[in-house]
Design a protein around this motif. Sequence first.
Motif, short mmCIF file in Angstrom:
data_model
loop_
_atom_site.label_atom_id
_atom_site.label_comp_id
_atom_site.label_asym_id
_atom_site.label_seq_id
_atom_site.Cartn_x
_atom_site.Cartn_y
_atom_site.Cartn_z
N ASN A 1 -7.51 1.21 -0.85
CA ASN A 1 -6.17 1.43 -1.29
C ASN A 1 -6.28 3.32 -1.58
O ASN A 1 -5.20 4.03 -0.68
N THR B 1 -1.71 4.56 -7.07
CA THR B 1 -0.81 3.14 -5.84
C THR B 1 -0.61 1.93 -7.24
O THR B 1 -0.85 1.85 -7.84
N ARG C 1 0.94 -1.43 0.00
CA ARG C 1 -0.23 0.15 -0.15
C ARG C 1 0.77 1.38 0.02
O ARG C 1 2.39 0.76 0.40
N THR D 1 -8.78 3.07 -8.84
CA THR D 1 -8.33 1.91 -7.40
C THR D 1 -9.37 1.62 -6.78
O THR D 1 -10.29 1.74 -7.59
N GLY E 1 -5.80 -2.62 -0.42
CA GLY E 1 -4.69 -3.08 -0.49
C GLY E 1 -4.24 -4.37 0.85
O GLY E 1 -4.74 -4.72 1.13
#
Length: 507
Positions: free
Chosen positions: A187, A166, A87, A183, A250
């Motif tokens: 996250n 990310t 993460r 995403t 994550g």
Amino acid sequence: MTRYILSFDQGTTSSRVMIFDSHGQVVATAQQEFAQHFPQSGWVEHDPQDLWQSSLECAREAIRTLSSKISNFNVTQLSAIGITNQRETTLVWERASGKPVYPAIVWQDRRTADICRQWLPFADTIREKTGLLLDPYFSASKIRWILDHIDHGQARAEAGELVFGTVDTWLIWQLTQGAEHVTDATNASRTMMFDIHQQQWDSELLSQFKIPSSMLPRVCDSAAHFGDLDLGLIDESWTGTIVPIAGVAGDQQAALIGQGCWQRGMVKSTYGTGCFVVANTGEQALTSNYKLLTTVAYRLNGQVTYALEGSIFMAGATIQWLRDGLKIIDNAGMTEAMAENTGYSHSVYMVPAFVGLGAPYWDADARGAILGLTRDSGIQEIVTAGLQAVCYQTRDLLEAMAKDGVSTSILRVDGGMVKNNWLMQCLADTLGVSVERPAVTETTALGAAMLAGIYVGLYSPEQSLLPTERTFECKLDDETREFLYEGWLASVKRIGNNQEPLNISAI
Ligand code: ADP
């Protein structure tokens, strides 16, 4: 026809792919390590191409392994893709070409401490909206740094030429060949730009950070249609087989899901180098008085489940120090027999504050100590005290969580240390709760697979696919348990600076 889920687990030191069947059994795996770059003290970078290529090659290898194992396997049996990832790690790339403008700045990287200091006036707003502490750990200051250090970064970002992601977002961009910039809510909740209550990017913080909203990915539920992969990207002979990317979270959140912690009060704790404790707090986003992080556990059908998160800096790392620093053990495995010999009837405490103390103390200046030594103390007592310190620190976190409003009913554990039976029994004894160890400890990849499987109807939500291998029940009487824990609290007090907790974590 048997259906399978392919799960990417893109971690800090290696990329992995695991393929799960409809019972959550692992049927194929592949793993690749990639290079870590440390250009300066405190800096940690990854090559974005390494993250992608290693993931791609693992997918190819895992699918080939599966097809060699199962005679009539066809790639159309791959029903969905899940992704879990390290993460906070931050990438910026060109929208038009997909080319990264800078290496990925890894979560551990501390170069943005100065930027965070400049943002101190926003610390309270950050805490209220994002649930996080102002810290270089999270993505926002890393984006700021990149825009400040590449040519015309700010102007190019404002012109819409640059995008942020990310690692999940980067992998989805690659898997969909630039078609999707998305995403998931878990996250997003680690970027320090996402309002976890409103479930949207926060325009006030963005303008304070001078980060254009055009850079940011669309935020989806954790089980959703993130995009489609044409398997031809992995192997030309599979061209035309389209697999949806349907689950993203994550790594710590994926572990919570993989462990089946679907109910409020269920906690997972991962014991690796460090230790991450995540508690499901249900629909309530609890604000911690002990500087625990408030974060999104998962979002399903628009419904957010929140979590409180705390970490211990030195868990397995303490054992590594006993081995490599003090050289009093040859390997981690032998700590179990040594502790069995010693038991609880000794007076030694180890406070492993080698890099300061995290939640609930937040004492960055504290340093480690071994206390309570007597003439009959020896190697065994010190090793045992090292293991006990992991248990006491877990109790510190669970007590803080309880005071913040979520009491633990079950602790589910994973990570490299949990094979140590003595440690698990000590954990149950120290906490006074049941400690459940699953049969398979691949909880992270399983969590991402579960999310994807939920979306395509292969798994049902609230299901646990992970059988418990062993439950450790507390065998210690209350009086002894409290006596031992008080000794720990007294030891921590003796090494700390006993000041009020810092206003800001570790800047
Ligand atoms: P990471 O994913 O952080 O690299 P792992 O989950 O692989 O870590 O766990 C490795 C850690 O577990 C090491 O720090 C090691 O010292 C510790 N460890 C491994 N086996 C044992 C054991 N039997 N008892 C105590 N600690 C152990």
